[in-house]
Design a protein around this motif. Structure first.
Motif, PDB file in Angstrom:
ATOM      1  N   VAL A   1       0.844  -1.186   0.000  1.00 17.55           N
ATOM      2  CA  VAL A   1       0.000   0.000   0.000  1.00 17.55           C
ATOM      3  C   VAL A   1       0.886   1.245   0.000  1.00 17.55           C
ATOM      4  O   VAL A   1       1.916   1.290   0.680  1.00 17.55           O
ATOM      5  CB  VAL A   1      -0.920   0.014   1.243  1.00 17.55           C
ATOM      6  CG1 VAL A   1      -1.810   1.256   1.243  1.00 17.55           C
ATOM      7  CG2 VAL A   1      -1.764  -1.247   1.279  1.00 17.55           C
ATOM      8  N   GLU A   2       0.487   2.227  -0.789  1.00 13.27           N
ATOM      9  CA  GLU A   2       1.260   3.462  -0.870  1.00 13.27           C
ATOM     10  C   GLU A   2       1.391   4.103   0.504  1.00 13.27           C
ATOM     11  O   GLU A   2       0.453   4.092   1.310  1.00 13.27           O
ATOM     12  CB  GLU A   2       0.597   4.438  -1.830  1.00 13.27           C
ATOM     13  CG  GLU A   2       1.360   5.747  -1.986  1.00 13.27           C
ATOM     14  CD  GLU A   2       0.707   6.694  -2.960  1.00 13.27           C
ATOM     15  OE1 GLU A   2       1.099   7.864  -2.980  1.00 13.27           O
ATOM     16  OE2 GLU A   2      -0.203   6.260  -3.697  1.00 13.27           O
ATOM     17  N   MET A   3       2.556   4.682   0.773  1.00  9.87           N
ATOM     18  CA  MET A   3       2.782   5.354   2.052  1.00  9.87           C
ATOM     19  C   MET A   3       3.004   6.840   1.823  1.00  9.87           C
ATOM     20  O   MET A   3       3.535   7.257   0.793  1.00  9.87           O
ATOM     21  CB  MET A   3       3.979   4.735   2.785  1.00  9.87           C
ATOM     22  CG  MET A   3       3.828   3.256   3.067  1.00  9.87           C
ATOM     23  SD  MET A   3       5.130   2.597   4.144  1.00  9.87           S
ATOM     24  CE  MET A   3       4.545   3.159   5.745  1.00  9.87           C
ATOM     25  N   ILE A   4       2.580   7.645   2.793  1.00 14.20           N
ATOM     26  CA  ILE A   4       2.672   9.096   2.712  1.00 14.20           C
ATOM     27  C   ILE A   4       3.467   9.597   3.907  1.00 14.20           C
ATOM     28  O   ILE A   4       3.244   9.154   5.039  1.00 14.20           O
ATOM     29  CB  ILE A   4       1.269   9.728   2.689  1.00 14.20           C
ATOM     30  CG1 ILE A   4       0.504   9.258   1.447  1.00 14.20           C
ATOM     31  CG2 ILE A   4       1.343  11.248   2.721  1.00 14.20           C
ATOM     32  CD1 ILE A   4      -0.942   9.723   1.398  1.00 14.20           C
ATOM     33  N   GLN A   5       4.379  10.522   3.671  1.00 11.14           N
ATOM     34  CA  GLN A   5       5.233  11.031   4.750  1.00 11.14           C
ATOM     35  C   GLN A   5       4.634  12.285   5.386  1.00 11.14           C
ATOM     36  O   GLN A   5       4.145  13.183   4.694  1.00 11.14           O
ATOM     37  CB  GLN A   5       6.635  11.359   4.233  1.00 11.14           C
ATOM     38  CG  GLN A   5       7.612  11.701   5.362  1.00 11.14           C
ATOM     39  CD  GLN A   5       8.996  12.056   4.847  1.00 11.14           C
ATOM     40  OE1 GLN A   5       9.138  12.719   3.825  1.00 11.14           O
ATOM     41  NE2 GLN A   5      10.031  11.621   5.544  1.00 11.14           N
ATOM     42  N   CYS A   6       4.675  12.337   6.705  1.00 12.82           N
ATOM     43  CA  CYS A   6       4.283  13.539   7.442  1.00 12.82           C
ATOM     44  C   CYS A   6       5.442  14.519   7.407  1.00 12.82           C
ATOM     45  O   CYS A   6       6.595  14.149   7.679  1.00 12.82           O
ATOM     46  CB  CYS A   6       3.939  13.183   8.886  1.00 12.82           C
ATOM     47  SG  CYS A   6       3.690  14.621   9.970  1.00 12.82           S
ATOM     48  N   CYS A   7       5.176  15.778   7.064  1.00 15.38           N
ATOM     49  CA  CYS A   7       6.254  16.759   6.935  1.00 15.38           C
ATOM     50  C   CYS A   7       6.733  17.269   8.293  1.00 15.38           C
ATOM     51  O   CYS A   7       7.716  18.017   8.362  1.00 15.38           O
ATOM     52  CB  CYS A   7       5.814  17.936   6.059  1.00 15.38           C
ATOM     53  SG  CYS A   7       4.558  19.003   6.810  1.00 15.38           S
ATOM     54  N   ILE A   8       6.077  16.871   9.376  1.00 18.56           N
ATOM     55  CA  ILE A   8       6.492  17.299  10.712  1.00 18.56           C
ATOM     56  C   ILE A   8       7.355  16.225  11.378  1.00 18.56           C
ATOM     57  O   ILE A   8       8.539  16.426  11.627  1.00 18.56           O
ATOM     58  CB  ILE A   8       5.267  17.624  11.593  1.00 18.56           C
ATOM     59  CG1 ILE A   8       4.389  18.686  10.917  1.00 18.56           C
ATOM     60  CG2 ILE A   8       5.724  18.102  12.976  1.00 18.56           C
ATOM     61  CD1 ILE A   8       5.055  20.026  10.706  1.00 18.56           C
ATOM     62  N   CYS A   9       6.770  15.052  11.660  1.00 18.57           N
ATOM     63  CA  CYS A   9       7.540  13.988  12.324  1.00 18.57           C
ATOM     64  C   CYS A   9       8.373  13.180  11.343  1.00 18.57           C
ATOM     65  O   CYS A   9       9.251  12.419  11.754  1.00 18.57           O
ATOM     66  CB  CYS A   9       6.601  13.067  13.093  1.00 18.57           C
ATOM     67  SG  CYS A   9       5.466  12.099  12.058  1.00 18.57           S
ATOM     68  N   GLU A  10       8.088  13.297  10.039  1.00 20.15           N
ATOM     69  CA  GLU A  10       8.813  12.625   8.961  1.00 20.15           C
ATOM     70  C   GLU A  10       8.672  11.103   8.976  1.00 20.15           C
ATOM     71  O   GLU A  10       9.422  10.394   8.331  1.00 20.15           O
ATOM     72  CB  GLU A  10      10.291  13.020   8.950  1.00 20.15           C
ATOM     73  CG  GLU A  10      10.515  14.496   8.680  1.00 20.15           C
ATOM     74  CD  GLU A  10      11.959  14.869   8.455  1.00 20.15           C
ATOM     75  OE1 GLU A  10      12.257  15.421   7.394  1.00 20.15           O
ATOM     76  OE2 GLU A  10      12.793  14.601   9.342  1.00 20.15           O
ATOM     77  N   ASP A  11       7.679  10.606   9.734  1.00 20.17           N
ATOM     78  CA  ASP A  11       7.356   9.183   9.655  1.00 20.17           C
ATOM     79  C   ASP A  11       6.518   8.958   8.396  1.00 20.17           C
ATOM     80  O   ASP A  11       5.958   9.887   7.824  1.00 20.17           O
ATOM     81  CB  ASP A  11       6.576   8.753  10.903  1.00 20.17           C
ATOM     82  CG  ASP A  11       6.522   7.239  11.071  1.00 20.17           C
ATOM     83  OD1 ASP A  11       7.123   6.518  10.238  1.00 20.17           O
ATOM     84  OD2 ASP A  11       5.880   6.769  12.032  1.00 20.17           O
TER      85      ASP A  11
ATOM     86  N   VAL B   1      -2.216  18.131  15.934  1.00 24.67           N
ATOM     87  CA  VAL B   1      -2.554  18.798  17.199  1.00 24.67           C
ATOM     88  C   VAL B   1      -1.625  19.984  17.422  1.00 24.67           C
ATOM     89  O   VAL B   1      -2.064  21.089  17.743  1.00 24.67           O
ATOM     90  CB  VAL B   1      -2.462  17.803  18.376  1.00 24.67           C
ATOM     91  CG1 VAL B   1      -2.713  18.520  19.695  1.00 24.67           C
ATOM     92  CG2 VAL B   1      -3.439  16.658  18.181  1.00 24.67           C
ATOM     93  N   THR B   2      -0.319  19.777  17.208  1.00 19.54           N
ATOM     94  CA  THR B   2       0.648  20.866  17.339  1.00 19.54           C
ATOM     95  C   THR B   2       0.383  21.949  16.317  1.00 19.54           C
ATOM     96  O   THR B   2       0.575  23.138  16.591  1.00 19.54           O
ATOM     97  CB  THR B   2       2.084  20.330  17.162  1.00 19.54           C
ATOM     98  OG1 THR B   2       2.336  19.337  18.143  1.00 19.54           O
ATOM     99  CG2 THR B   2       3.112  21.448  17.293  1.00 19.54           C
ATOM    100  N   CYS B   3      -0.065  21.543  15.141  1.00 20.50           N
ATOM    101  CA  CYS B   3      -0.274  22.491  14.035  1.00 20.50           C
ATOM    102  C   CYS B   3      -1.719  22.945  13.919  1.00 20.50           C
ATOM    103  O   CYS B   3      -2.148  23.399  12.854  1.00 20.50           O
ATOM    104  CB  CYS B   3       0.180  21.850  12.723  1.00 20.50           C
ATOM    105  SG  CYS B   3       1.935  21.467  12.651  1.00 20.50           S
ATOM    106  N   SER B   4      -2.481  22.849  15.012  1.00 16.82           N
ATOM    107  CA  SER B   4      -3.892  23.242  14.953  1.00 16.82           C
ATOM    108  C   SER B   4      -4.070  24.722  14.644  1.00 16.82           C
ATOM    109  O   SER B   4      -5.131  25.132  14.182  1.00 16.82           O
ATOM    110  CB  SER B   4      -4.583  22.908  16.277  1.00 16.82           C
ATOM    111  OG  SER B   4      -3.976  23.608  17.355  1.00 16.82           O
ATOM    112  N   PHE B   5      -3.019  25.530  14.853  1.00 17.01           N
ATOM    113  CA  PHE B   5      -3.102  26.951  14.522  1.00 17.01           C
ATOM    114  C   PHE B   5      -3.355  27.173  13.029  1.00 17.01           C
ATOM    115  O   PHE B   5      -3.842  28.229  12.624  1.00 17.01           O
ATOM    116  CB  PHE B   5      -1.814  27.672  14.933  1.00 17.01           C
ATOM    117  CG  PHE B   5      -0.612  27.305  14.115  1.00 17.01           C
ATOM    118  CD1 PHE B   5      -0.250  28.056  13.010  1.00 17.01           C
ATOM    119  CD2 PHE B   5       0.166  26.193  14.441  1.00 17.01           C
ATOM    120  CE1 PHE B   5       0.852  27.716  12.237  1.00 17.01           C
ATOM    121  CE2 PHE B   5       1.268  25.849  13.682  1.00 17.01           C
ATOM    122  CZ  PHE B   5       1.610  26.607  12.577  1.00 17.01           C
TER     123      PHE B   5
END
Length: 426
Positions: A143-153, A188-192
């Motif tokens: 399955v295709e995976m997508i990277q989070c630009c914050i935690c980079e997981d 959550v951190t980026c809720s702003f």
């Protein structure tokens, strides 16, 4: 009967398709490696804004160390190495205290530890909330995976916290319409970001033939999703309202509702466009005026269901750069979001630029070599190239495609080339 064996037929490709495939693979490798040719350890460059990183589980089974491209090739050849794609603010660990008695072959004099490096379970070869490897040997289909630009997981599409993968903004051909993804935990951190107008959000591409009522918000004419994230502050809690996007969808006389504690107050959409234009240059000093007109440092988290965020192209350029917002970014450890060079887009631009420069250098070296030859030598080389092209073309045209190519066939091609050269020299 012929149709029964159609799917079992061996796939064939032309020489042109094969070369195009190789060039595409080379380009993909250059984009991942950032144009790094892997000749020198990057340790001397310090904590680089972004670089390709690898984890050697042979040397550090705990998975709490990373090495640069050059060290992965020179120092860890033949080891169990995990490719991590890119990591930000990372310094090569190869040969430091985490590697025991193993020393780096390229840069031996290193600190015992890089205290500013951060590590996650990717360094152990695990990804996503399911902590599975990629590719997953137990999965029937990758399955295709997508990277989070914050935690980079990296996350599987079905583990992002969505009801369906159809909620991921893509065009009709399945290509992403978003620039960055933020996983539901980092959201959550980026809720702003919910304070910004809709233009920072990537929208789903939808077909619609029904007319759009003027009182249903600012729905783009192409029928794409019009869900917006305009908000106001009430008792330090963000409350969603429909503001519209930050392109000039409002007329100059229209204003955002002027309610008590409204985050825009009396600002118009035109004002927001002007402010964000002035603030979008990451090289400038922090702006004295906040685009949002809200102190996000005293803001409570959004009380709504957690979910991932998909951000539109160039969304980082729209982030406020006032001293208050910049202080918030620094405190939360996300100040890299206002650094243009942090984005994957800029990283790939740099890689393409280095690739073009390398190709130009190679072409220049070839021309320099030809210029050192006399006329007879140049004619000999050009004739040899023409003979090789013609010989391979003749071989492919006469060869039975149902049979495998053997070493004897290849030897025959070069024997014919040698005969032609001998005849030409007689």
């Amino acid at each position: 009967m012929a149709d029964a064996f159609k799917d079992d037929a061996e796939q064939t490709v032309t020489i042109g398709e094969y070369i195009e495939g190789l060039e595409a693979e080379e380009l993909e490798a250059d984009l991942v490696l950032g144009g790094d040719e892997g000749k020198e350890c990057t340790y001397a460059d310090g904590y680089m804004k972004r670089q390709a990183i690898f984890s050697c589980l042979t040397c550090v089974p705990a998975g709490n160390a990373g090495v640069c491209t050059a060290c992965s090739l020179s120092c860890h050849d033949g080891h169990e190495v995990v490719e991590l794609w890119t990591k930000r603010k990372f310094r090569c660990d190869c040969g430091n205290s985490k590697f025991g008695e193993f020393f780096c072959k390229l840069f031996a004099n290193k600190d015992s530890e890089n205290i500013e490096n951060t590590y996650n379970h990717n360094f152990k070869g695990s990804y996503c909330t399911c902590s599975r490897p990629y590719p997953d040997p137990d999965a029937k289909e990758q399955v295709e995976m997508i990277q989070c630009c914050i935690c980079e997981d990296w996350f599987h599409e079905n583990h992002l916290g969505l009801n369906s993968s159809n909620e991921i903004p893509r065009d009709e051909e399945g290509e992403p319409l978003y620039e960055d993804c933020i996983c539901q935990e980092c959201a959550v951190t980026c809720s702003f970001l919910k304070l910004y107008p809709a233009c920072i959000w990537a929208t789903l591409k939808q077909k619609s033939t029904a007319p759009v009522s003027s009182n249903e918000g600012n729905v783009p004419e192409d029928g794409s999703s019009a869900s917006t994230h305009s908000e106001k502050i009430a008792n330090n809690i963000i409350v969603s309202e429909n503001l519209g996007n930050c392109s000039n969808t409002f007329s100059e006389s229209e204003t955002v509702p002027n309610e008590k504690n409204s985050f825009h107050g009396e600002s118009t959409a035109k004002d927001f466009n002007l402010q964000k234009t002035q603030a979008c240059d990451s090289n400038k000093e922090p702006s004295p005026k906040c685009i949002l007109e809200v102190d996000i440092n005293s803001m409570s988290a959004i009380s709504e269901k957690k979910g991932p965020m998909f951000l539109s192209k160039k969304w980082r350029d729209l982030l406020c750069r006032c001293s208050s917002c910049c202080g918030f970014y620094a405190r939360e450890g996300i100040d890299y979001l206002i650094d243009r060079e942090d984005s994957i887009e800029e990283y790939e631009k740099m890689a393409k630029r280095k690739r073009d420069e390398k190709l130009q250098q190679q072409e220049g070296a070839e021309l320099d070599f030809l210029n050192t030859l006399n006329h007879v030598q140049k004619i000999e080389i050009l004739s040899g190239i023409a003979d090789m092209k013609n010989e391979f073309q003749s071989f492919l045209e006469s060869f039975d495609s149902s049979k495998p190519v053997t070493s004897a066939d290849i030897r025959g091609v070069f024997e014919n080339l040698a005969k032609k050269k001998k005849q030409r020299l007689l």
